[in-house]
Motif scaffolding. Structure first.
Motif, PDB file in Angstrom:
ATOM      1  N   LEU A   1      65.087  66.028 -46.541  1.00 43.28           N
ATOM      2  CA  LEU A   1      65.064  66.003 -48.001  1.00 43.28           C
ATOM      3  C   LEU A   1      63.631  66.303 -48.441  1.00 43.28           C
ATOM      4  N   PRO A   2      63.422  66.849 -49.638  1.00 48.22           N
ATOM      5  CA  PRO A   2      62.071  67.232 -50.071  1.00 48.22           C
ATOM      6  C   PRO A   2      61.072  66.063 -50.114  1.00 48.22           C
ATOM      7  N   ASN A   3      61.574  64.825 -50.296  1.00 48.65           N
ATOM      8  CA  ASN A   3      60.654  63.675 -50.405  1.00 48.65           C
ATOM      9  C   ASN A   3      60.288  63.062 -49.055  1.00 48.65           C
ATOM     10  N   TYR A   4      60.612  63.749 -47.959  1.00 51.89           N
ATOM     11  CA  TYR A   4      60.338  63.212 -46.618  1.00 51.89           C
ATOM     12  C   TYR A   4      58.839  63.026 -46.387  1.00 51.89           C
ATOM     13  N   GLN A   5      58.470  61.838 -45.886  1.00 52.82           N
ATOM     14  CA  GLN A   5      57.067  61.535 -45.554  1.00 52.82           C
ATOM     15  C   GLN A   5      56.961  61.322 -44.047  1.00 52.82           C
ATOM     16  N   LYS A   6      56.063  62.031 -43.413  1.00 52.70           N
ATOM     17  CA  LYS A   6      55.882  61.858 -41.967  1.00 52.70           C
ATOM     18  C   LYS A   6      55.273  60.477 -41.700  1.00 52.70           C
ATOM     19  N   GLY A   7      55.559  59.918 -40.537  1.00 51.11           N
ATOM     20  CA  GLY A   7      54.952  58.646 -40.166  1.00 51.11           C
ATOM     21  C   GLY A   7      55.841  57.451 -40.433  1.00 51.11           C
ATOM     22  N   GLU A   8      57.150  57.675 -40.594  1.00 50.99           N
ATOM     23  CA  GLU A   8      58.064  56.542 -40.810  1.00 50.99           C
ATOM     24  C   GLU A   8      58.142  55.699 -39.543  1.00 50.99           C
ATOM     25  N   LEU A   9      58.530  54.427 -39.695  1.00 49.78           N
ATOM     26  CA  LEU A   9      58.511  53.484 -38.581  1.00 49.78           C
ATOM     27  C   LEU A   9      59.490  53.805 -37.467  1.00 49.78           C
ATOM     28  N   HIS A  10      60.742  54.023 -37.784  1.00 45.91           N
ATOM     29  CA  HIS A  10      61.742  54.317 -36.748  1.00 45.91           C
ATOM     30  C   HIS A  10      62.362  55.675 -37.037  1.00 45.91           C
ATOM     31  N   PRO A  11      61.650  56.751 -36.684  1.00 45.92           N
ATOM     32  CA  PRO A  11      62.145  58.086 -37.033  1.00 45.92           C
ATOM     33  C   PRO A  11      63.486  58.413 -36.379  1.00 45.92           C
ATOM     34  N   LYS A  12      64.438  58.811 -37.209  1.00 47.15           N
ATOM     35  CA  LYS A  12      65.759  59.192 -36.702  1.00 47.15           C
ATOM     36  C   LYS A  12      66.015  60.656 -37.035  1.00 47.15           C
ATOM     37  N   VAL A  13      66.545  61.355 -36.059  1.00 52.15           N
ATOM     38  CA  VAL A  13      66.851  62.778 -36.227  1.00 52.15           C
ATOM     39  C   VAL A  13      68.320  62.993 -35.861  1.00 52.15           C
ATOM     40  N   ALA A  14      69.062  63.664 -36.729  1.00 53.88           N
ATOM     41  CA  ALA A  14      70.469  63.972 -36.436  1.00 53.88           C
ATOM     42  C   ALA A  14      70.575  65.422 -35.986  1.00 53.88           C
ATOM     43  N   SER A  15      71.416  65.662 -34.985  1.00 55.19           N
ATOM     44  CA  SER A  15      71.558  67.031 -34.484  1.00 55.19           C
ATOM     45  C   SER A  15      72.802  67.207 -33.637  1.00 55.19           C
ATOM     46  N   LYS A  16      73.261  68.454 -33.592  1.00 53.92           N
ATOM     47  CA  LYS A  16      74.335  68.860 -32.680  1.00 53.92           C
ATOM     48  C   LYS A  16      73.712  69.126 -31.304  1.00 53.92           C
ATOM     49  N   TYR A  17      72.366  69.180 -31.287  1.00 51.27           N
ATOM     50  CA  TYR A  17      71.618  69.558 -30.086  1.00 51.27           C
ATOM     51  C   TYR A  17      70.680  68.422 -29.669  1.00 51.27           C
ATOM     52  N   PRO A  18      71.219  67.282 -29.189  1.00 49.22           N
ATOM     53  CA  PRO A  18      70.353  66.145 -28.853  1.00 49.22           C
ATOM     54  C   PRO A  18      69.285  66.456 -27.809  1.00 49.22           C
ATOM     55  N   ASN A  19      69.660  67.215 -26.759  1.00 53.96           N
ATOM     56  CA  ASN A  19      68.691  67.522 -25.691  1.00 53.96           C
ATOM     57  C   ASN A  19      67.534  68.372 -26.213  1.00 53.96           C
ATOM     58  N   LEU A  20      67.880  69.403 -27.001  1.00 54.12           N
ATOM     59  CA  LEU A  20      66.852  70.274 -27.580  1.00 54.12           C
ATOM     60  C   LEU A  20      65.948  69.503 -28.532  1.00 54.12           C
ATOM     61  N   ALA A  21      66.555  68.628 -29.340  1.00 51.25           N
ATOM     62  CA  ALA A  21      65.788  67.846 -30.315  1.00 51.25           C
ATOM     63  C   ALA A  21      64.813  66.908 -29.601  1.00 51.25           C
ATOM     64  N   ILE A  22      65.305  66.191 -28.597  1.00 51.47           N
ATOM     65  CA  ILE A  22      64.440  65.261 -27.842  1.00 51.47           C
ATOM     66  C   ILE A  22      63.277  66.023 -27.215  1.00 51.47           C
ATOM     67  N   GLN A  23      63.592  67.154 -26.580  1.00 55.46           N
ATOM     68  CA  GLN A  23      62.556  67.971 -25.915  1.00 55.46           C
ATOM     69  C   GLN A  23      61.507  68.459 -26.926  1.00 55.46           C
ATOM     70  N   TYR A  24      61.976  68.936 -28.081  1.00 59.51           N
ATOM     71  CA  TYR A  24      61.051  69.470 -29.090  1.00 59.51           C
ATOM     72  C   TYR A  24      60.094  68.390 -29.590  1.00 59.51           C
ATOM     73  N   PHE A  25      60.622  67.233 -29.969  1.00 55.49           N
ATOM     74  CA  PHE A  25      59.759  66.181 -30.515  1.00 55.49           C
ATOM     75  C   PHE A  25      58.841  65.580 -29.444  1.00 55.49           C
ATOM     76  N   LYS A  26      59.304  65.592 -28.201  1.00 55.78           N
ATOM     77  CA  LYS A  26      58.472  65.136 -27.085  1.00 55.78           C
ATOM     78  C   LYS A  26      57.248  66.044 -26.971  1.00 55.78           C
ATOM     79  N   GLU A  27      57.498  67.370 -27.086  1.00 55.67           N
ATOM     80  CA  GLU A  27      56.411  68.353 -27.028  1.00 55.67           C
ATOM     81  C   GLU A  27      55.435  68.184 -28.192  1.00 55.67           C
ATOM     82  N   GLN A  28      55.952  67.670 -29.319  1.00 59.41           N
ATOM     83  CA  GLN A  28      55.097  67.429 -30.493  1.00 59.41           C
ATOM     84  C   GLN A  28      54.396  66.077 -30.397  1.00 59.41           C
TER      85      GLN A  28
END
Length: 206
Positions: free
Chosen positions: A101-128
């Protein structure tokens, strides 16, 4: 000898792949795309088409139920199936992106990400260097931030219209995606001539 069996997903990839096969010289019936069948035989070309869910195509090919298949690079990366990726067909271009959503602020306490691609998402954020909880959804991923299920999503974007229509904005582009021609290892040994011919003919029109 049984026909060369091709696994494909229904929808945009199927329509574009059929166009490509026709351009490559394969005579497919005119009513081909309108068929509701999940298995379509084309005896005059010694071909059998199996229509599966996009995520299942590499599984059908890996298990040898299909000799070859057409699958999106997103599915290949997510599923990591043991198949040969022979050719980039350069169809169904899109990309994988992070959105919120446009009001998203980075640095939230328990970041949750929804995806059809859990493995890709985990790998991407790990790299970040970011640890996130990934919630697997099977469709309508845009609902997750709207309903408060997750702060961000990782999903496929082609025009960006679906994000816009649901009030979401793109944050980061992860990877360009196109569809690939994949082959079962045993089939490649047993039906090498037919498969090589198909690759050659497709290569000429890609």
């Amino acid at each position: 000898m049984r026909p060369l069996t091709i696994a494909m997903p229904k929808g945009r990839i199927f329509d574009e792949a059929v166009k490509l096969l026709r351009a490559a010289g394969y005579r497919l019936p005119e009513t081909f795309e309108e068929s509701r069948k999940l298995i379509i035989d084309v005896p005059e070309e010694h071909l059998r088409f199996v229509l599966a869910k996009p995520m299942d195509v590499p599984t059908y090919v890996e298990q040898g139920v299909a000799d070859v298949g057409v699958a999106g690079k997103d599915v290949m990366l997510e599923e990591k199936r043991d198949v040969y990726e022979m050719l980039d067909l350069k169809i169904s271009s899109c990309y994988l992106a992070v959105a919120s959503l446009p009001n998203y602020q980075k640095g939230e306490l328990h970041p949750k990400v929804a995806s059809k691609y859990p493995n890709l998402a985990i790998q991407y954020f790990k790299e970040q260097g970011e640890q996130v909880e990934v919630i697997k959804l099977n469709g309508s991923i845009e609902l997750a931030p709207i309903m408060g299920l997750a702060n961000r999503i990782v999903d496929i974007v082609s025009t960006g219209q679906t994000l816009k229509d649901n009030g979401l904005v793109e944050l980061e582009k992860i990877q360009e995606i196109t569809s690939r021609f994949i082959v079962n290892a045993s089939s490649y040994r047993l039906k090498g001539k037919e498969i090589q011919r198909m690759i050659k003919q497709l290569q000429a029109v890609v």
